[in-house]
Design a protein around this motif. Sequence first.
Motif, PDB file in Angstrom:
ATOM      1  N   PRO A   1       0.823  -1.213   0.000  1.00 45.79           N
ATOM      2  CA  PRO A   1       0.000   0.000   0.000  1.00 45.79           C
ATOM      3  C   PRO A   1       0.859   1.266   0.000  1.00 45.79           C
ATOM      4  O   PRO A   1       2.022   1.239   0.384  1.00 45.79           O
ATOM      5  N   LYS A   2       0.270   2.371  -0.440  1.00 45.54           N
ATOM      6  CA  LYS A   2       0.990   3.649  -0.504  1.00 45.54           C
ATOM      7  C   LYS A   2       1.029   4.344   0.861  1.00 45.54           C
ATOM      8  O   LYS A   2       1.963   5.057   1.173  1.00 45.54           O
ATOM      9  N   ASP A   3       0.012   4.128   1.667  1.00 42.90           N
ATOM     10  CA  ASP A   3      -0.142   4.807   2.945  1.00 42.90           C
ATOM     11  C   ASP A   3       0.692   4.137   4.042  1.00 42.90           C
ATOM     12  O   ASP A   3       0.609   2.922   4.240  1.00 42.90           O
ATOM     13  N   LYS A   4       1.507   4.930   4.767  1.00 38.49           N
ATOM     14  CA  LYS A   4       2.378   4.366   5.817  1.00 38.49           C
ATOM     15  C   LYS A   4       1.580   3.678   6.923  1.00 38.49           C
ATOM     16  O   LYS A   4       1.986   2.641   7.421  1.00 38.49           O
ATOM     17  N   ASP A   5       0.444   4.260   7.314  1.00 34.50           N
ATOM     18  CA  ASP A   5      -0.376   3.646   8.367  1.00 34.50           C
ATOM     19  C   ASP A   5      -0.916   2.293   7.923  1.00 34.50           C
ATOM     20  O   ASP A   5      -0.988   1.354   8.713  1.00 34.50           O
ATOM     21  N   GLU A   6      -1.280   2.187   6.652  1.00 40.92           N
ATOM     22  CA  GLU A   6      -1.780   0.918   6.116  1.00 40.92           C
ATOM     23  C   GLU A   6      -0.658  -0.114   6.072  1.00 40.92           C
ATOM     24  O   GLU A   6      -0.870  -1.287   6.368  1.00 40.92           O
TER      25      GLU A   6
ATOM     26  N   ARG B   1      -0.218  -1.362   9.571  1.00 44.10           N
ATOM     27  CA  ARG B   1      -1.336  -2.238   9.928  1.00 44.10           C
ATOM     28  C   ARG B   1      -1.142  -3.628   9.321  1.00 44.10           C
ATOM     29  O   ARG B   1      -1.365  -4.647   9.975  1.00 44.10           O
TER      30      ARG B   1
ATOM     31  N   LYS C   1      10.594   5.194   2.352  1.00 41.92           N
ATOM     32  CA  LYS C   1       9.775   6.387   2.088  1.00 41.92           C
ATOM     33  C   LYS C   1      10.297   7.592   2.825  1.00 41.92           C
ATOM     34  O   LYS C   1      10.906   7.534   3.815  1.00 41.92           O
TER      35      LYS C   1
END
Length: 53
Positions: free
Chosen positions: A7-12, A15, A53
């Motif tokens: 995924p692109k999102d760090k939080d995702e 998770r 990132k």
Amino acid sequence: MSKFEIPKDKDEIKRQIKALQNLLPVDDKKHDRKSKQIHQDEIKALKKALSGK
């Protein structure tokens, strides 16, 4: 093996790492070395993407 997407999102990413780490003890209980190796490889790829990132 299913195609693994980061995924692109760090939080995702964090998770997903947590979810995969929770699967490792299950793999141990089932004595499923193949699944455990896949999960470990996915965790490594996610951590690498996170640090890149």
